[in-house]
Design a protein around this motif. Structure first.
Motif, PDB file in Angstrom:
ATOM      1  N   UNK A  63       0.833  -1.391  -0.001  1.00 36.44           N
ATOM      2  CA  UNK A  63      -0.082  -0.374  -0.111  1.00 36.44           C
ATOM      3  C   UNK A  63       0.645   0.968  -0.309  1.00 36.44           C
ATOM      4  N   UNK A  64       2.102   1.088  -0.774  1.00 38.70           N
ATOM      5  CA  UNK A  64       3.422   2.723  -0.652  1.00 38.70           C
ATOM      6  C   UNK A  64       3.094   2.925  -1.587  1.00 38.70           C
ATOM      7  N   UNK A  65       2.070   2.499  -2.518  1.00 39.21           N
ATOM      8  CA  UNK A  65       1.604   3.283  -4.591  1.00 39.21           C
ATOM      9  C   UNK A  65       0.089   3.074  -4.176  1.00 39.21           C
ATOM     10  N   UNK A  66      -0.434   3.416  -4.986  1.00 40.71           N
ATOM     11  CA  UNK A  66      -2.128   2.763  -5.010  1.00 40.71           C
ATOM     12  C   UNK A  66      -1.954   2.400  -6.655  1.00 40.71           C
ATOM     13  N   UNK A  67      -2.455   1.455  -6.903  1.00 43.88           N
ATOM     14  CA  UNK A  67      -2.673   1.156  -8.326  1.00 43.88           C
ATOM     15  C   UNK A  67      -3.347   1.574  -9.061  1.00 43.88           C
ATOM     16  N   UNK A  68      -3.587   2.501 -10.177  1.00 42.55           N
ATOM     17  CA  UNK A  68      -4.021   2.925 -11.492  1.00 42.55           C
ATOM     18  C   UNK A  68      -5.458   2.349 -11.983  1.00 42.55           C
ATOM     19  N   UNK A  69      -5.313   1.145 -11.216  1.00 37.01           N
ATOM     20  CA  UNK A  69      -6.068  -0.190 -11.507  1.00 37.01           C
ATOM     21  C   UNK A  69      -6.111  -1.101 -11.134  1.00 37.01           C
ATOM     22  N   UNK A  70      -7.194  -2.301 -10.500  1.00 32.25           N
ATOM     23  CA  UNK A  70      -7.693  -3.214  -9.889  1.00 32.25           C
ATOM     24  C   UNK A  70      -6.782  -3.066  -8.928  1.00 32.25           C
ATOM     25  N   UNK A  71      -6.420  -4.205  -7.954  1.00 33.04           N
ATOM     26  CA  UNK A  71      -6.795  -4.291  -6.325  1.00 33.04           C
ATOM     27  C   UNK A  71      -5.548  -5.330  -6.050  1.00 33.04           C
ATOM     28  N   UNK A  72      -5.132  -4.838  -4.515  1.00 35.77           N
ATOM     29  CA  UNK A  72      -4.283  -5.432  -3.579  1.00 35.77           C
ATOM     30  C   UNK A  72      -5.509  -6.228  -2.780  1.00 35.77           C
ATOM     31  N   UNK A  73      -5.681  -7.585  -2.415  1.00 40.54           N
ATOM     32  CA  UNK A  73      -6.109  -8.107  -1.557  1.00 40.54           C
ATOM     33  C   UNK A  73      -5.422  -8.729  -0.376  1.00 40.54           C
ATOM     34  N   UNK A  74      -5.881  -8.357   0.912  1.00 43.98           N
ATOM     35  CA  UNK A  74      -5.412  -9.297   1.519  1.00 43.98           C
ATOM     36  C   UNK A  74      -6.014  -9.318   3.159  1.00 43.98           C
ATOM     37  N   UNK A  75      -6.013 -10.502   3.304  1.00 41.17           N
ATOM     38  CA  UNK A  75      -7.012 -12.122   3.479  1.00 41.17           C
ATOM     39  C   UNK A  75      -8.627 -11.286   3.040  1.00 41.17           C
ATOM     40  N   UNK A  76      -8.895 -11.464   1.491  1.00 42.52           N
ATOM     41  CA  UNK A  76      -9.575 -11.439   1.002  1.00 42.52           C
ATOM     42  C   UNK A  76     -10.676 -10.119   0.800  1.00 42.52           C
ATOM     43  N   UNK A  77      -9.707  -9.228   1.483  1.00 42.51           N
ATOM     44  CA  UNK A  77     -10.819  -7.708   1.602  1.00 42.51           C
ATOM     45  C   UNK A  77      -9.385  -6.602   0.608  1.00 42.51           C
ATOM     46  N   UNK A  78      -9.357  -5.485   0.330  1.00 39.85           N
ATOM     47  CA  UNK A  78      -9.346  -4.745  -0.094  1.00 39.85           C
ATOM     48  C   UNK A  78      -8.153  -4.094   0.876  1.00 39.85           C
ATOM     49  N   UNK A  79      -6.588  -3.924   0.712  1.00 37.55           N
ATOM     50  CA  UNK A  79      -6.142  -3.736   1.556  1.00 37.55           C
ATOM     51  C   UNK A  79      -5.838  -2.260   1.639  1.00 37.55           C
ATOM     52  N   UNK A  80      -6.801  -0.827   1.291  1.00 42.32           N
ATOM     53  CA  UNK A  80      -6.853   0.013   0.816  1.00 42.32           C
ATOM     54  C   UNK A  80      -7.933   0.465   1.935  1.00 42.32           C
ATOM     55  N   UNK A  81      -8.496  -0.921   2.097  1.00 42.38           N
ATOM     56  CA  UNK A  81     -10.368  -0.465   3.348  1.00 42.38           C
ATOM     57  C   UNK A  81      -9.577  -1.019   4.814  1.00 42.38           C
ATOM     58  N   UNK A  82      -7.899  -1.274   4.675  1.00 39.01           N
ATOM     59  CA  UNK A  82      -8.146  -1.585   6.613  1.00 39.01           C
ATOM     60  C   UNK A  82      -7.115  -0.434   6.956  1.00 39.01           C
ATOM     61  N   UNK A  83      -7.446   0.110   7.878  1.00 42.75           N
ATOM     62  CA  UNK A  83      -6.630   1.354   8.672  1.00 42.75           C
ATOM     63  C   UNK A  83      -5.395   0.897   8.223  1.00 42.75           C
ATOM     64  N   UNK A  84      -4.924   2.181   9.086  1.00 45.77           N
ATOM     65  CA  UNK A  84      -2.818   1.377   8.363  1.00 45.77           C
ATOM     66  C   UNK A  84      -2.097   1.022   9.643  1.00 45.77           C
ATOM     67  N   UNK A  85      -3.412   0.761  10.691  1.00 45.19           N
ATOM     68  CA  UNK A  85      -2.249   0.553  11.943  1.00 45.19           C
ATOM     69  C   UNK A  85      -2.259  -1.253  11.602  1.00 45.19           C
ATOM     70  N   UNK A  86      -3.571  -1.331  11.312  1.00 44.76           N
ATOM     71  CA  UNK A  86      -4.046  -2.804  10.719  1.00 44.76           C
ATOM     72  C   UNK A  86      -3.351  -3.341  10.188  1.00 44.76           C
ATOM     73  N   UNK A  87      -2.695  -2.572   8.791  1.00 43.88           N
ATOM     74  CA  UNK A  87      -1.669  -3.211   7.844  1.00 43.88           C
ATOM     75  C   UNK A  87      -0.330  -3.623   8.151  1.00 43.88           C
TER      76      UNK A  87
END
Length: 287
Positions: free
Chosen positions: A75-99
């Protein structure tokens, strides 16, 4: 056995062609990723899955997108398209501390605050585990001391980081990442600035963390023979695309090295580890 992603005796497929295997367990993955900086696209189309419990190493020539991919996965850079998933959930949706409690990162060319001591920098690895209700604890102390001992920097605890050699600083940054005690650890060129003895010590430490502590490691390495010896899962990239993926013993061939790096070579068994060993042919013909 899971088949290799692609036999590199074949042409590189069109970017839309899916050549991947689905590991049994995948905590971290990227889907349909387009990665870049501003108008510059580095990786036009990537699907990547990091097998849980693996020591995954990303290799490829300079500028092929290795570090860009690693930065997108944490999550240091945001994809221009597509998604990164952590445990089945989009990583951008987690609080920074949780990541930060799940993903540790050793960045490339990290810079320490002026005058900070080795102990203070390594201790920053514990910040994600602290809160108003949980301040510094004996567990934090143990984690920091263990990380410093493992990386051989305990005797530097009181020194200022900016007074150290490049190799010493690199080991201090590794110690901070280890002190974070995350189940997933991302390492961007972790052996930079280190002499050969410290490179091997560090790679042995990473293998121990993977095999005996069950941690998932993802590293960018330049030394292909180190990658072959220590990786359980190899990702080879060229021009922003993944062109080979799988166990090093399956995907590292002379054809692969020629196609990915443009390097004529021989590939033979390492006499110590029995993993593939790449011998460059060079420009001088030898009978």
């Amino acid at each position: 056995m899971t088949p290799a992603r692609l036999s590199l005796a074949q042409p590189v497929p069109d970017e839309a062609t899916p050549y991947h295997t689905e590991p049994a367990t995948v905590r971290l993955r990227g889907q349909h990723l387009r990665l870049g900086y501003g108008d510059r696209v580095i990786c036009p189309q990537l699907d990547v899955r990091i097998p849980d419990g693996s020591f995954t190493v990303i290799v490829g020539p300079n500028g092929c997108g290795k570090s860009t991919l690693l930065r997108s996965l944490c999550r240091l850079i945001t994809p221009q398209a597509g998604q990164v998933y952590l445990d089945g959930k989009q990583i951008r949706d987690y609080p920074a501390r949780t990541v930060a409690q799940q993903l540790g990162l050793l960045p490339q060319s990290a810079t320490a605050p002026d005058g900070i001591s080795v102990l203070d920098l390594v201790s920053r690895g514990r910040y994600p585990h602290q809160s108003l209700l949980r301040q510094w604890s004996p567990q934090d102390e143990i984690a920091v001391q263990t990380a410093m001992q493992a990386t051989g920097v305990a005797d530097l605890a009181g020194r200022a980081v900016d007074e150290l050699s490049g190799g010493q600083r690199q080991r201090v940054w590794v110690a901070m990442a280890l002190a974070q005690e995350t189940p997933l650890l991302l390492l961007d060129e972790p052996t930079t600035y280190l002499d050969i003895a410290h490179q091997i010590e560090l790679l042995e430490l990473f293998r121990h963390l993977n095999r005996h502590n069950g941690r998932t490691l993802i590293a960018v390495l330049h030394d292909l023979n180190h990658a072959c010896r220590y990786a359980t899962h190899l990702i080879a990239m060229r021009e922003g695309r993944i062109v080979a993926e799988g166990a090093p013993g399956k995907v590292v061939t002379a054809d692969m090295v020629q196609q990915v790096f443009g390097l004529p070579c021989l590939v033979m068994a390492d006499p110590v580890s029995h993993t593939p060993m790449v011998i460059p042919r060079g420009k001088v013909h030898m009978a």
